[in-house]
Scaffold this motif. Structure first.
Motif, PDB file in Angstrom:
ATOM      1  N   ARG A  28       8.778  13.161  -3.393  1.00  0.00           N
ATOM      2  CA  ARG A  28       8.584  13.300  -4.749  1.00  0.00           C
ATOM      3  C   ARG A  28       7.591  14.414  -4.946  1.00  0.00           C
ATOM      4  O   ARG A  28       6.529  14.436  -4.465  1.00  0.00           O
ATOM      5  N   LYS A  29       7.863  15.146  -5.963  1.00  0.00           N
ATOM      6  CA  LYS A  29       6.992  16.169  -6.265  1.00  0.00           C
ATOM      7  C   LYS A  29       5.686  15.812  -7.365  1.00  0.00           C
ATOM      8  O   LYS A  29       6.277  15.253  -8.430  1.00  0.00           O
ATOM      9  N   ILE A  30       4.491  16.128  -7.030  1.00  0.00           N
ATOM     10  CA  ILE A  30       3.583  15.418  -8.082  1.00  0.00           C
ATOM     11  C   ILE A  30       3.191  16.626  -8.903  1.00  0.00           C
ATOM     12  O   ILE A  30       2.730  17.804  -8.372  1.00  0.00           O
ATOM     13  N   SER A  31       3.240  16.679 -10.196  1.00  0.00           N
ATOM     14  CA  SER A  31       2.831  17.869 -11.174  1.00  0.00           C
ATOM     15  C   SER A  31       1.065  18.027 -10.876  1.00  0.00           C
ATOM     16  O   SER A  31       0.540  16.891 -10.668  1.00  0.00           O
ATOM     17  N   GLY A  32       0.821  18.983 -11.650  1.00  0.00           N
ATOM     18  CA  GLY A  32      -0.447  19.174 -11.483  1.00  0.00           C
ATOM     19  C   GLY A  32      -1.349  18.255 -12.453  1.00  0.00           C
ATOM     20  O   GLY A  32      -0.926  17.489 -13.254  1.00  0.00           O
ATOM     21  N   GLY A  33      -2.687  18.180 -12.034  1.00  0.00           N
ATOM     22  CA  GLY A  33      -3.517  17.329 -12.774  1.00  0.00           C
ATOM     23  C   GLY A  33      -4.599  16.882 -11.796  1.00  0.00           C
ATOM     24  O   GLY A  33      -5.099  17.702 -10.789  1.00  0.00           O
ATOM     25  N   HIS A  34      -5.537  15.938 -12.242  1.00  0.00           N
ATOM     26  CA  HIS A  34      -6.765  15.614 -11.466  1.00  0.00           C
ATOM     27  C   HIS A  34      -6.209  14.466 -10.462  1.00  0.00           C
ATOM     28  O   HIS A  34      -5.647  13.463 -10.999  1.00  0.00           O
ATOM     29  N   TYR A  35      -6.520  14.447  -9.296  1.00  0.00           N
ATOM     30  CA  TYR A  35      -6.333  13.308  -8.317  1.00  0.00           C
ATOM     31  C   TYR A  35      -7.401  13.100  -7.305  1.00  0.00           C
ATOM     32  O   TYR A  35      -8.207  14.274  -7.153  1.00  0.00           O
ATOM     33  N   ALA A  36      -7.463  11.855  -6.764  1.00  0.00           N
ATOM     34  CA  ALA A  36      -8.686  11.677  -5.561  1.00  0.00           C
ATOM     35  C   ALA A  36      -7.731  11.667  -4.393  1.00  0.00           C
ATOM     36  O   ALA A  36      -6.600  10.985  -4.299  1.00  0.00           O
ATOM     37  N   ALA A  37      -8.342  12.476  -3.332  1.00  0.00           N
ATOM     38  CA  ALA A  37      -7.864  12.167  -2.024  1.00  0.00           C
ATOM     39  C   ALA A  37      -8.748  11.466  -1.230  1.00  0.00           C
ATOM     40  O   ALA A  37      -9.978  12.189  -1.250  1.00  0.00           O
ATOM     41  N   ILE A  38      -8.438  10.557  -0.391  1.00  0.00           N
ATOM     42  CA  ILE A  38      -9.032  10.165   0.706  1.00  0.00           C
ATOM     43  C   ILE A  38      -8.624  10.176   2.004  1.00  0.00           C
ATOM     44  O   ILE A  38      -7.468  10.031   2.300  1.00  0.00           O
ATOM     45  N   GLU A  39      -9.526  10.770   2.787  1.00  0.00           N
ATOM     46  CA  GLU A  39      -8.589  10.873   4.291  1.00  0.00           C
ATOM     47  C   GLU A  39      -9.749  10.305   5.364  1.00  0.00           C
ATOM     48  O   GLU A  39     -11.010  10.277   5.407  1.00  0.00           O
ATOM     49  N   MET A  40      -8.915   9.437   5.922  1.00  0.00           N
ATOM     50  CA  MET A  40      -9.774   8.505   7.003  1.00  0.00           C
ATOM     51  C   MET A  40      -8.954   8.112   8.046  1.00  0.00           C
ATOM     52  O   MET A  40      -7.551   8.067   7.834  1.00  0.00           O
ATOM     53  N   MET A  46       0.946  -0.974   0.070  1.00  0.00           N
ATOM     54  CA  MET A  46      -0.184  -0.028  -0.102  1.00  0.00           C
ATOM     55  C   MET A  46       1.053   1.151   0.055  1.00  0.00           C
ATOM     56  O   MET A  46       1.813   1.287   0.720  1.00  0.00           O
ATOM     57  N   ASP A  47       0.609   2.153  -0.724  1.00  0.00           N
ATOM     58  CA  ASP A  47       1.358   3.324  -0.841  1.00  0.00           C
ATOM     59  C   ASP A  47       0.525   4.437  -0.073  1.00  0.00           C
ATOM     60  O   ASP A  47      -0.774   4.376   0.002  1.00  0.00           O
ATOM     61  N   VAL A  48       1.303   5.590   0.549  1.00  0.00           N
ATOM     62  CA  VAL A  48       0.624   6.562   1.293  1.00  0.00           C
ATOM     63  C   VAL A  48       1.395   7.784   0.885  1.00  0.00           C
ATOM     64  O   VAL A  48       2.555   7.670   0.806  1.00  0.00           O
ATOM     65  N   CYS A  49       0.573   8.674   0.649  1.00  0.00           N
ATOM     66  CA  CYS A  49       0.944   9.982   0.264  1.00  0.00           C
ATOM     67  C   CYS A  49       0.807  11.128   1.153  1.00  0.00           C
ATOM     68  O   CYS A  49      -0.332  11.298   1.585  1.00  0.00           O
ATOM     69  N   LEU A  50       1.603  12.252   1.494  1.00  0.00           N
ATOM     70  CA  LEU A  50       1.556  13.147   2.512  1.00  0.00           C
ATOM     71  C   LEU A  50       1.907  14.255   2.016  1.00  0.00           C
ATOM     72  O   LEU A  50       2.935  14.363   1.105  1.00  0.00           O
TER      73      LEU A  50
END
Length: 55
Positions: A20-32, A1-5
């Motif tokens: 890692r820097k993530i370039s602009g675009g469409h992303y889904a974020a789930i917080e739980m 499982m990957d986790v991004c912060l």
């Protein structure tokens, strides 16, 4: 499982982690906040139901 912060610029990162820097675009974020077994259920819903529905 990957986790991004998201961390502030110039945050010191331990050698145990990657940065890692993530370039602009469409992303889904789930917080739980949950037990690990509940996280697996959430991933199943996201990948098997939600993502296929939105295309």
């Amino acid at each position: 499982m990957d986790v991004c912060l998201t961390v502030p610029a110039h945050t010191a990162i331990s050698d145990d982690f990657g940065c890692r820097k993530i370039s602009g675009g469409h992303y889904a974020a789930i917080e739980m906040e949950a037990q690990m077994q509940d996280c697996y259920q959430a991933w199943e819903i996201v990948f098997n139901e939600w993502l296929p529905e939105i295309g």
